[in-house]
Design a protein around this motif. Structure first.
Motif, PDB file in Angstrom:
ATOM      1  N   THR A  10     -25.755 -65.602  24.123  1.00 35.81           N
ATOM      2  CA  THR A  10     -24.922 -66.618  22.969  1.00 35.81           C
ATOM      3  C   THR A  10     -23.686 -66.751  23.659  1.00 35.81           C
ATOM      4  N   GLY A  11     -23.629 -65.967  25.053  1.00 30.06           N
ATOM      5  CA  GLY A  11     -22.052 -65.720  25.341  1.00 30.06           C
ATOM      6  C   GLY A  11     -20.727 -64.949  24.064  1.00 30.06           C
ATOM      7  N   SER A  12     -21.064 -64.069  23.497  1.00 28.52           N
ATOM      8  CA  SER A  12     -20.137 -64.179  21.981  1.00 28.52           C
ATOM      9  C   SER A  12     -19.156 -63.258  23.160  1.00 28.52           C
ATOM     10  N   ASN A  13     -19.290 -62.405  24.213  1.00 27.86           N
ATOM     11  CA  ASN A  13     -18.573 -62.063  24.520  1.00 27.86           C
ATOM     12  C   ASN A  13     -18.021 -62.770  25.372  1.00 27.86           C
ATOM     13  N   GLY A  86     -23.852 -59.286  29.065  1.00 29.92           N
ATOM     14  CA  GLY A  86     -24.832 -60.016  28.142  1.00 29.92           C
ATOM     15  C   GLY A  86     -26.252 -60.552  29.179  1.00 29.92           C
ATOM     16  N   MET A  88     -29.139 -60.429  30.709  1.00 28.41           N
ATOM     17  CA  MET A  88     -30.708 -59.449  30.383  1.00 28.41           C
ATOM     18  C   MET A  88     -31.449 -59.562  31.101  1.00 28.41           C
ATOM     19  N   THR A 106     -21.322 -54.647  30.481  1.00 23.79           N
ATOM     20  CA  THR A 106     -20.951 -54.446  28.802  1.00 23.79           C
ATOM     21  C   THR A 106     -22.374 -53.999  28.234  1.00 23.79           C
ATOM     22  N   PRO A 108     -23.958 -52.163  24.912  1.00 23.42           N
ATOM     23  CA  PRO A 108     -24.015 -51.815  23.384  1.00 23.42           C
ATOM     24  C   PRO A 108     -24.760 -51.097  22.719  1.00 23.42           C
ATOM     25  N   HIS A 165     -25.445 -55.002  15.885  1.00 26.15           N
ATOM     26  CA  HIS A 165     -25.479 -55.039  16.880  1.00 26.15           C
ATOM     27  C   HIS A 165     -23.838 -56.197  16.644  1.00 26.15           C
ATOM     28  N   LYS A 169     -20.612 -55.891  18.847  1.00 30.90           N
ATOM     29  CA  LYS A 169     -19.727 -56.640  19.652  1.00 30.90           C
ATOM     30  C   LYS A 169     -18.020 -57.043  19.795  1.00 30.90           C
ATOM     31  N   GLU A 172     -17.610 -54.395  21.901  1.00 29.37           N
ATOM     32  CA  GLU A 172     -17.759 -54.755  23.027  1.00 29.37           C
ATOM     33  C   GLU A 172     -16.422 -55.588  23.512  1.00 29.37           C
TER      34      GLU A 172
HETATM   35  C1  GRF Z   1     -24.656 -58.214  24.252  1.00 33.04           C
HETATM   36  O1  GRF Z   1     -24.118 -56.837  23.223  1.00 33.04           O
HETATM   37  C2  GRF Z   1     -24.320 -57.359  25.587  1.00 33.04           C
HETATM   38  O2  GRF Z   1     -23.767 -56.207  26.330  1.00 33.04           O
HETATM   39  C3  GRF Z   1     -25.793 -57.016  25.797  1.00 33.04           C
HETATM   40  O3  GRF Z   1     -26.371 -58.419  25.032  1.00 33.04           O
HETATM   41  C4  GRF Z   1     -25.272 -59.130  24.222  1.00 33.04           C
HETATM   42  C5  GRF Z   1     -24.709 -60.526  24.921  1.00 33.04           C
HETATM   43  O4  GRF Z   1     -23.860 -60.840  23.592  1.00 33.04           O
HETATM   44  N1  GRF Z   1     -26.381 -57.123  26.802  1.00 33.04           N
HETATM   45  P1  GRF Z   1     -23.644 -62.282  23.501  1.00 33.04           P
HETATM   46  O5  GRF Z   1     -24.692 -63.003  24.699  1.00 33.04           O
HETATM   47  O6  GRF Z   1     -22.427 -61.956  24.223  1.00 33.04           O
HETATM   48  O7  GRF Z   1     -23.919 -62.671  22.365  1.00 33.04           O
END
Ligand code: GRF
Length: 202
Positions: A10-13, A86, A88, A106, A108, A165, A169, A172
């Protein structure tokens, strides 16, 4: 400081980093966003006019070939820093060696507690009162590199993996933005984390 961000979801970070980098005076610029699969987070890059690079892991025979193609495409922008936010997917050792120590991730959880792909679920399962968020320099291990920033996050009764989570976030994101800012200003000198494999092997 030019920054490449690699995501899978989703790339919220990523979005938080794009918003921070759009602030006047922020000392870093996101120049490209890459992913190992079609990631929803690409929409955030597009919204900010940042080019995206899709290198689907499943289209390659080996992790190394995927890594080579990812490196070729990301290095077109010659980023000063690569941020895994994020993503994976474990990077092949050659890619870590090529980009580190200008390669941060990053996670979590409060490393070295709960490394790996299920840090939130593992913390919840451990029945502890607090977990956390961490920003590390990527090394050849899994979430095992030097810690640049971390902060505790409470686990609350009734938490699910999702609610926990979502509480992690925001912490994070704040740690990630502050760490990128500190690297850009030189407050954090990543050269101090250079582990020259060659020297080690000598
Ligand atoms: C983040 O918590 C990251 O650290 C973990 O997965 C999540 C990804 O969230 N590996 P997002 O894609 O940034 O919403």
């Amino acid at each position: 400081l030019t920054v490449a961000v690699l995501i899978s979801g989703t790339g919220s970070n990523l979005r938080a980093l794009l918003e921070a980098a759009a602030e006047p005076g922020f000392p870093a610029r996101i120049v490209v966003v890459g992913a190992d699969r079609q990631a929803d987070g690409f929409a955030h890059a597009e919204a900010f006019g940042v080019p995206t690079v899709l290198v689907p892991f499943r289209e390659f025979e080996t992790r190394e070939e995927w890594g080579d193609e990812l490196r070729r495409q990301i290095d077109v922008w010659t980023p000063d820093l690569v941020v895994l936010s994020g993503l994976m997917r474990l990077l092949p050792a050659e890619l870590v060696d090529a980009w580190a120590p200008a390669l941060i991730n990053t996670h979590p959880a409060y490393l070295p507690e709960f490394p790996g792909a299920h840090g939130v679920r593992d913390a919840l399962g451990a029945g502890i009162a607090e977990t956390g968020a961490s920003v590390i320099v990527v090394d050849s291990g899994v979430d095992s590199g030097p810690i640049l920033a971390q902060e505790r996050v409470p686990v609350l009764p009734g938490d699910t993996e999702h609610t926990l989570h979502e509480r992690i976030k925001p912490v994070e994101r704040r740690l990630l933005i502050e760490t990128v800012r500190a690297i850009a200003t030189g407050e954090i000198d990543l050269a101090a984390y250079r582990t020259d494999a060659g020297a080690a092997a000598a």
